[in-house]
Design a protein around this motif. Structure first.
Motif, PDB file in Angstrom:
ATOM      1  N   PRO A  18      28.564 -39.207  67.320  1.00 45.21           N
ATOM      2  CA  PRO A  18      29.742 -38.511  67.847  1.00 45.21           C
ATOM      3  C   PRO A  18      29.536 -38.183  69.317  1.00 45.21           C
ATOM      4  O   PRO A  18      28.435 -37.827  69.744  1.00 45.21           O
ATOM      5  N   ASP A  19      30.571 -38.350  70.111  1.00 41.91           N
ATOM      6  CA  ASP A  19      30.471 -37.889  71.490  1.00 41.91           C
ATOM      7  C   ASP A  19      31.720 -37.084  71.834  1.00 41.91           C
ATOM      8  O   ASP A  19      32.699 -37.065  71.089  1.00 41.91           O
ATOM      9  N   ALA A  20      31.682 -36.461  72.968  1.00 40.92           N
ATOM     10  CA  ALA A  20      32.707 -35.470  73.310  1.00 40.92           C
ATOM     11  C   ALA A  20      34.074 -36.116  73.442  1.00 40.92           C
ATOM     12  O   ALA A  20      35.082 -35.580  72.961  1.00 40.92           O
ATOM     13  N   VAL A  21      34.112 -37.322  74.050  1.00 37.72           N
ATOM     14  CA  VAL A  21      35.402 -37.979  74.269  1.00 37.72           C
ATOM     15  C   VAL A  21      36.081 -38.278  72.936  1.00 37.72           C
ATOM     16  O   VAL A  21      37.274 -38.009  72.739  1.00 37.72           O
ATOM     17  N   MET A  22      35.249 -38.815  72.017  1.00 39.38           N
ATOM     18  CA  MET A  22      35.809 -39.177  70.723  1.00 39.38           C
ATOM     19  C   MET A  22      36.306 -37.938  69.994  1.00 39.38           C
ATOM     20  O   MET A  22      37.383 -37.948  69.376  1.00 39.38           O
ATOM     21  N   ASP A  23      35.491 -36.884  70.047  1.00 36.77           N
ATOM     22  CA  ASP A  23      35.899 -35.665  69.338  1.00 36.77           C
ATOM     23  C   ASP A  23      37.187 -35.112  69.916  1.00 36.77           C
ATOM     24  O   ASP A  23      38.076 -34.671  69.178  1.00 36.77           O
ATOM     25  N   ALA A  24      37.283 -35.177  71.255  1.00 39.19           N
ATOM     26  CA  ALA A  24      38.507 -34.682  71.885  1.00 39.19           C
ATOM     27  C   ALA A  24      39.704 -35.518  71.425  1.00 39.19           C
ATOM     28  O   ALA A  24      40.768 -34.977  71.090  1.00 39.19           O
ATOM     29  N   ALA A  25      39.503 -36.836  71.418  1.00 39.10           N
ATOM     30  CA  ALA A  25      40.600 -37.710  71.005  1.00 39.10           C
ATOM     31  C   ALA A  25      40.995 -37.431  69.566  1.00 39.10           C
ATOM     32  O   ALA A  25      42.188 -37.377  69.220  1.00 39.10           O
ATOM     33  N   ALA A  26      39.967 -37.236  68.700  1.00 41.12           N
ATOM     34  CA  ALA A  26      40.263 -36.949  67.304  1.00 41.12           C
ATOM     35  C   ALA A  26      41.015 -35.641  67.170  1.00 41.12           C
ATOM     36  O   ALA A  26      41.968 -35.524  66.379  1.00 41.12           O
ATOM     37  N   GLY A  27      40.590 -34.653  67.986  1.00 40.85           N
ATOM     38  CA  GLY A  27      41.289 -33.363  67.945  1.00 40.85           C
ATOM     39  C   GLY A  27      42.740 -33.523  68.363  1.00 40.85           C
ATOM     40  O   GLY A  27      43.655 -32.973  67.744  1.00 40.85           O
ATOM     41  N   ARG A  28      42.962 -34.342  69.383  1.00 38.59           N
ATOM     42  CA  ARG A  28      44.312 -34.593  69.847  1.00 38.59           C
ATOM     43  C   ARG A  28      45.134 -35.270  68.752  1.00 38.59           C
ATOM     44  O   ARG A  28      46.294 -34.908  68.487  1.00 38.59           O
ATOM     45  N   TYR A  29      44.491 -36.250  68.102  1.00 35.28           N
ATOM     46  CA  TYR A  29      45.174 -36.963  67.022  1.00 35.28           C
ATOM     47  C   TYR A  29      45.596 -35.978  65.941  1.00 35.28           C
ATOM     48  O   TYR A  29      46.728 -35.978  65.471  1.00 35.28           O
ATOM     49  N   ARG A  30      44.629 -35.112  65.588  1.00 35.81           N
ATOM     50  CA  ARG A  30      44.903 -34.157  64.518  1.00 35.81           C
ATOM     51  C   ARG A  30      46.068 -33.240  64.889  1.00 35.81           C
ATOM     52  O   ARG A  30      46.961 -32.999  64.096  1.00 35.81           O
ATOM     53  N   SER A  31      46.034 -32.742  66.132  1.00 33.61           N
ATOM     54  CA  SER A  31      47.074 -31.775  66.506  1.00 33.61           C
ATOM     55  C   SER A  31      48.428 -32.473  66.578  1.00 33.61           C
ATOM     56  O   SER A  31      49.450 -31.931  66.138  1.00 33.61           O
ATOM     57  N   LEU A  32      48.438 -33.718  67.108  1.00 34.27           N
ATOM     58  CA  LEU A  32      49.707 -34.452  67.162  1.00 34.27           C
ATOM     59  C   LEU A  32      50.250 -34.687  65.753  1.00 34.27           C
ATOM     60  O   LEU A  32      51.452 -34.563  65.493  1.00 34.27           O
ATOM     61  N   LEU A  33      49.329 -35.024  64.828  1.00 35.17           N
ATOM     62  CA  LEU A  33      49.760 -35.272  63.448  1.00 35.17           C
ATOM     63  C   LEU A  33      50.359 -34.002  62.851  1.00 35.17           C
ATOM     64  O   LEU A  33      51.397 -34.035  62.179  1.00 35.17           O
ATOM     65  N   ALA A  34      49.701 -32.856  63.133  1.00 38.48           N
ATOM     66  CA  ALA A  34      50.207 -31.595  62.590  1.00 38.48           C
ATOM     67  C   ALA A  34      51.590 -31.298  63.156  1.00 38.48           C
ATOM     68  O   ALA A  34      52.523 -30.931  62.425  1.00 38.48           O
ATOM     69  N   ILE A  35      51.740 -31.526  64.474  1.00 39.68           N
ATOM     70  CA  ILE A  35      53.054 -31.282  65.098  1.00 39.68           C
ATOM     71  C   ILE A  35      54.092 -32.207  64.475  1.00 39.68           C
ATOM     72  O   ILE A  35      55.206 -31.790  64.123  1.00 39.68           O
ATOM     73  N   SER A  36      53.702 -33.466  64.316  1.00 39.99           N
ATOM     74  CA  SER A  36      54.639 -34.448  63.764  1.00 39.99           C
ATOM     75  C   SER A  36      55.088 -34.041  62.367  1.00 39.99           C
ATOM     76  O   SER A  36      56.275 -34.087  62.040  1.00 39.99           O
ATOM     77  N   HIS A  37      54.121 -33.621  61.536  1.00 36.67           N
ATOM     78  CA  HIS A  37      54.487 -33.231  60.174  1.00 36.67           C
ATOM     79  C   HIS A  37      55.396 -32.011  60.178  1.00 36.67           C
ATOM     80  O   HIS A  37      56.371 -31.955  59.434  1.00 36.67           O
ATOM     81  N   ALA A  38      55.071 -31.051  61.052  1.00 36.31           N
ATOM     82  CA  ALA A  38      55.897 -29.845  61.097  1.00 36.31           C
ATOM     83  C   ALA A  38      57.315 -30.202  61.539  1.00 36.31           C
ATOM     84  O   ALA A  38      58.312 -29.770  60.940  1.00 36.31           O
ATOM     85  N   ALA A  39      57.390 -31.046  62.591  1.00 38.78           N
ATOM     86  CA  ALA A  39      58.708 -31.446  63.079  1.00 38.78           C
ATOM     87  C   ALA A  39      59.483 -32.185  61.989  1.00 38.78           C
ATOM     88  O   ALA A  39      60.675 -31.947  61.772  1.00 38.78           O
ATOM     89  N   MET A  40      58.771 -33.086  61.290  1.00 40.94           N
ATOM     90  CA  MET A  40      59.421 -33.857  60.231  1.00 40.94           C
ATOM     91  C   MET A  40      59.985 -32.910  59.170  1.00 40.94           C
ATOM     92  O   MET A  40      61.119 -33.087  58.706  1.00 40.94           O
ATOM     93  N   PHE A  41      59.173 -31.907  58.827  1.00 37.18           N
ATOM     94  CA  PHE A  41      59.598 -30.963  57.799  1.00 37.18           C
ATOM     95  C   PHE A  41      60.889 -30.262  58.222  1.00 37.18           C
ATOM     96  O   PHE A  41      61.874 -30.228  57.481  1.00 37.18           O
ATOM     97  N   VAL A  42      60.874 -29.768  59.447  1.00 31.23           N
ATOM     98  CA  VAL A  42      62.045 -29.023  59.936  1.00 31.23           C
ATOM     99  C   VAL A  42      63.264 -29.935  59.999  1.00 31.23           C
ATOM    100  O   VAL A  42      64.343 -29.616  59.479  1.00 31.23           O
ATOM    101  N   VAL A  43      63.095 -31.111  60.603  1.00 30.01           N
ATOM    102  CA  VAL A  43      64.243 -31.998  60.810  1.00 30.01           C
ATOM    103  C   VAL A  43      64.810 -32.446  59.466  1.00 30.01           C
ATOM    104  O   VAL A  43      66.027 -32.414  59.232  1.00 30.01           O
TER     105      VAL A  43
END
Lengths: 439, 459
Positions: B110-135
């Motif tokens: 694991p390195d910092a760049v990958m972890d950051a990217a994974a964190g970004r992926y996770r947060s985007l996915l969470a936002i996407s799911h929340a938005a999907m739920f609301v819409v």
């Protein structure tokens, strides 16, 4: 034949000479007739003989797999070694070295075995899974710690084959998997009554394994079940809906013709092509997980859909027009006629077609190979997204394994698969006999 | 919020919408049902469909697209030097990021760049799911509310619901076309890629099949050859052997079963033979490898022939066994299709039952002569049961033995034979023909695929 009687003159009367010629030919023609009949009987006999040979060879090869040779070991569960703290902590019990306990016991039974190579051969008598059996037993019942228990553990697959008579002792030692000293140990164990053929429950409860004695079909059976559930949930509604539209509502035009041509074509597409489609569309394009029953079910849905559509259309066609006209006559709309009258009457026929389609899907290997359900998967799948394999694919995998014991397992798995197929088809036949109405 | 939970919520919402719509219909009808154009349930269904369907469609589109969009967004956020990598390497990195997100084993430290990217992926996915739920929920509730306010007594709810159902039925029936298109495209694109690397002529006419491509030039596999002629030859050879086994056996057993066998023999032998078609192919493969190939090798050895264990002979033999039921059912069909007049004509000319099978009648099926064979007397009319459903009595007017001098016209009988399930004698011919014409299924050829498709599972 040599008669030279002149032809009688009357119109319509066969000339005597020709009549005799015909008569003279009759024995030959009757013999030809008999021969022809015999060919037919031989053909049927051959077909049935193939069937019998197929079933007999599978069953004869496979039935022994339902038993497995077990070795009785009297293992002393030394408290100091399993549970040094003495608090029966499950975590400590889980970590204890049960393999060493079993090896100690084997050494104690054969004290004169020395040398690393011989000892390894000795340990090889018992399956690798024995220590897990022992661990599970201790975890289930921690009071056993400190006692001496009699434990039946599965023997190695080579020993199992020896006990089932599949190993030829007269072969020179260098060509045998079991060496002379191992044979001597096995004979000693057998003489002490420590070897027994027991019902092979592992075969029905475990997943795949590289060790033949530990390999089971439960993982594959669950995989098949999940795949078939997906297939059924998709293909039955889709197939019935498509059949209803094509049979009852579709106008006769080019579009309908195109759909029908496509359905009939798909019924004849080799199944492996559906696997290619699944790989390209579901896995590469939609990004669904590899080896998952979900993708397998989708692929098999597309494969069985033509069967279900064609059978459902036949069932709809067999509902007499008087039903439709009666319902239309008292004011039902065409859709109401369909939903409340025609489809319920055609349902048994549709279900029969669906079950036959499911049986076809259950036996299918090729498309599943393409979507990665051919992987070695030891765990039992828990959902439609988990990696899984299916019964026919498991058979395909085992058939490739070189060990003699896998021949037996493969045949046994085939017996199980054929039993499932027989049950499904029997249900279809019963359904047809019992519920299909003849108008 | 998982999409599966959302689906469940939407289903619950739309069943609530059903009851709301029905109640609303009762209300606007002022308690008198005859004020309504449609039955109240249709107003309920109408509301439920508008509540559930658009939201579910949106959900499906969202779920199938979100991962692509999020991946692109994450890749765009990666450092410049990673994005400069080739598509293959970049793909590996994206896979690693997804593995980190899912908590799987990752192929690298694991390195910092990958972890950051994974964190970004996770947060985007969470936002996407929340938005999907609301819409999706907003769409469902909004559509249901709007539909509820539109419910009026004179509204044609049944017609609307039926139109939607019809559209769904049409959508289901186009799956066959989509599947065909999918098959063609998926095979086509890969073939084009393949033929860019390997010339078509090499593939079609090359004599050497050694399918391997080296990753580097100096590797052992660099001598890959893709001449498919050996494959074609093997396929044709196996096919020929299989035909040599299946055609005589299948044809002769079909002739025997339909012309000579007693009803009892037929009732037993035909299903037994059809079991052969229901056995999975993998079982045949195992049978070939385990029993047939060693048998052929040993037998060949006795006669001094070296038959390999992987010979086409074993494969062809077993495939031949596998297709016996197909050959025999098809032959049976064809023979049933031969008009009785032709058989009777052959008898009239003095043919014996089998005498004119091979040369005379096989092109159009075989003659069926039993009823007037002088050697056998007049046989019972075994043709009075339906071949298709394994000997069930066929309800059609009993045909006179030929002795009587008049029998049903062959073509007429032929038509009766070809309509499984529909019994001619039971409905007035005019009605049947009329409905047939309206539904456009008067042609007997529409029955044909049924029989063939049913064979595989016909155990």
């Amino acid at each position: 034949m040599s008669s030279v009687a002149p032809a009688a003159g009357g119109v319509g009367v066969l000339p005597r000479r020709k009549f005799e010629l015909v008569l003279a030919g009759m024995p030959r023609r009757r013999a030809a007739e008999k021969r022809f009949r015999l060919y037919g009987q031989i053909a049927i006999g051959l077909g049935l003989a193939f069937l019998v040979i197929l079933f007999a060879s599978i069953i004869l090869n496979g039935y022994t797999a339902f038993w497995q040779t077990h070795i009785r070991l009297d293992v002393t569960l030394d408290a100091a070694r399993i549970d040094p703290q003495g608090n029966r902590d499950p975590e400590a019990l889980r970590r204890a070295d049960y393999n060493e306990l079993i090896r100690d016991q084997l050494r104690a039974m054969f004290p004169d075995v020395s040398g690393r190579r011989d000892r390894l051969a000795l340990y090889g008598l018992v399956s690798n899974g024995a220590s897990f059996d022992l661990r599970d037993r201790v975890l289930a019942n921690p009071e056993l710690v400190g006692q001496k228990i009699a434990l039946w553990v599965p023997a190695d697959d080579d020993i199992d084959m020896l006990m089932k008579g599949n190993v030829d002792r007269s072969v020179p030692e260098s060509d045998r998997r079991l060496k002379d000293n191992q044979l001597a140990w096995v004979d000693k164990l057998a003489a002490e009554g420590r070897l027994q053929q027991r019902f092979n429950a592992d075969f029905f409860t475990r997943g795949d394994s590289r060790d033949a004695e530990l390999a089971g079909i439960w993982g594959a059976a669950v995989g098949s079940l999940l795949t078939l559930m997906v297939t059924l949930a998709l293909s039955f509604p889709l197939g019935v809906a498509a059949a209803v539209y094509l049979e009852e509502f579709a106008p006769r035009n080019r579009w309908t013709d195109l759909i029908e041509v496509n359905i009939n074509n798909l019924a004849a597409v080799p199944s492996i092509v559906f696997g290619l489609l699944g790989l390209a569309v579901f896995i590469n394009f939609f990004g669904l997980p590899r080896s998952a029953p979900l993708v397998g079910g989708l692929v098999l849905t597309l494969m069985t859909l033509p069967t279900i559509i064609i059978a459902s259309r036949a069932a709809l066609k067999s509902v007499p027009p008087s039903i439709r006209e009666g319902a239309l006559g008292i004011g039902a709309s065409p859709m109401q006629v369909m939903i409340y009258h025609v489809v319920p009457l055609a349902l048994p026929g549709m279900l029969t077609g669906t079950i036959i389609g499911m049986a076809q899907a259950l036996g299918e290997t090729a498309p599943l190979l393409m979507i990665g359900m051919v992987a070695f998967i030891a765990d039992i799948p828990k959902g439609i997204f988990d990696p899984a394999t299916a019964l026919p694919v498991q058979i395909y995998l085992w058939a490739d394994s070189p060990e003699r014991a896998f021949v037996e397992r493969t045949s046994a798995a085939i017996i199980v698969l054929l039993a499932f197929l027989a049950v499904m088809n029997a249900v279809a036949v019963v359904l047809r006999r019992r519920f299909e109405r003849r108008w | 919020m998982q999409p599966s939970v959302l689906v469940l919520v939407l289903l619950l919402l739309s069943s609530a919408a059903y009851y709301a719509g029905r109640k609303r219909a009762f209300t606007v009808a002022q308690g008198r049902l005859r004020n309504l154009q449609s039955l109240p349930a249709y107003y309920g269904l109408y509301t439920a469909i508008w509540c559930g369907l658009p939201a579910l469609l949106l959900l499906a589109a969202w779920v199938s697209l979100e991962h692509t969009i999020i991946t692109n967004a994450v890749v765009a956020g990666l450092p410049e030097e990673i994005r400069q990598l080739g598509p293959d390497r970049l793909n590996l990195i994206v896979n690693d990021i997804k593995n980190i997100v899912q908590g799987n084993i990752v192929s690298r430290a694991p390195d910092a760049v990958m972890d950051a990217a994974a964190g970004r992926y996770r947060s985007l996915l969470a936002i996407s799911h929340a938005a999907m739920f609301v819409v999706a929920l907003a769409l469902a509730i909004g559509a249901a509310a709007f539909t509820l306010t539109r419910i009026k007594p004179k509204q044609r709810a049944r017609n609307a619901v039926e139109t939607i159902i019809l559209a769904l039925l049409i959508a289901c029936s186009t799956i066959a076309i989509l599947t065909t298109v999918g098959i063609v495209l998926s095979v086509l694109f890969e073939s084009i890629r393949f033929f860019q690397a390997v010339p078509v002529t090499d593939f079609l006419f090359g004599l050497d099949w050694s399918p391997q491509i080296a990753l580097r030039a100096d590797q052992a596999g660099s001598s890959g050859a893709f001449g498919a002629v050996p494959i074609f030859a093997g396929t044709f050879m196996i096919t020929l052997i299989a035909m040599a086994v299946a055609v005589p056996i299948g044809l002769m057993s079909a002739i025997y079963l339909s012309e000579y066998a007693t009803r009892q023999v037929r009732a037993v032998a035909k299903p037994l033979l059809e079991i052969l078609a229901g056995i999975p192919t993998v079982v045949y493969g195992f049978f070939a490898a385990l029993i047939v190939a060693p048998f052929l090798r040993d037998t060949g050895g006795m006669f001094g022939l070296g038959i390999a264990s992987e010979s086409a002979l074993a494969a062809g033999l077993v495939m031949g066994i596998m297709i016996i039921p197909f050959v025999s059912s098809l032959s049976d069909d064809v023979m049933n299709a031969v008009p009785q007049a032709m058989r009777d004509g052959a008898y009239g000319m003095g043919a014996t039952q089998s005498g004119n099978h091979p040369p005379g009648d096989l092109p159009g099926g075989t003659a069926r002569h039993r009823r007037c064979d002088p050697a056998r007397g007049v046989a019972g009319d075994r043709r009075d049961h339906d071949r298709r459903d394994g000997g069930r009595p066929r309800r059609q007017p009993h045909r006179e033995p030929i002795r009587g001098g008049h029998h049903r016209d062959g073509a007429d009988r032929h038509a009766a034979d070809r309509r499984p399930g529909v019994r001619q004698s039971q409905d007035p011919r005019g009605v049947r023909a009329g409905v047939g014409a309206v539904r456009g299924d008067a042609g007997p050829e529409r029955d044909r695929p049924l029989h063939r498709a049913q064979v595989p599972g016909a155990v």
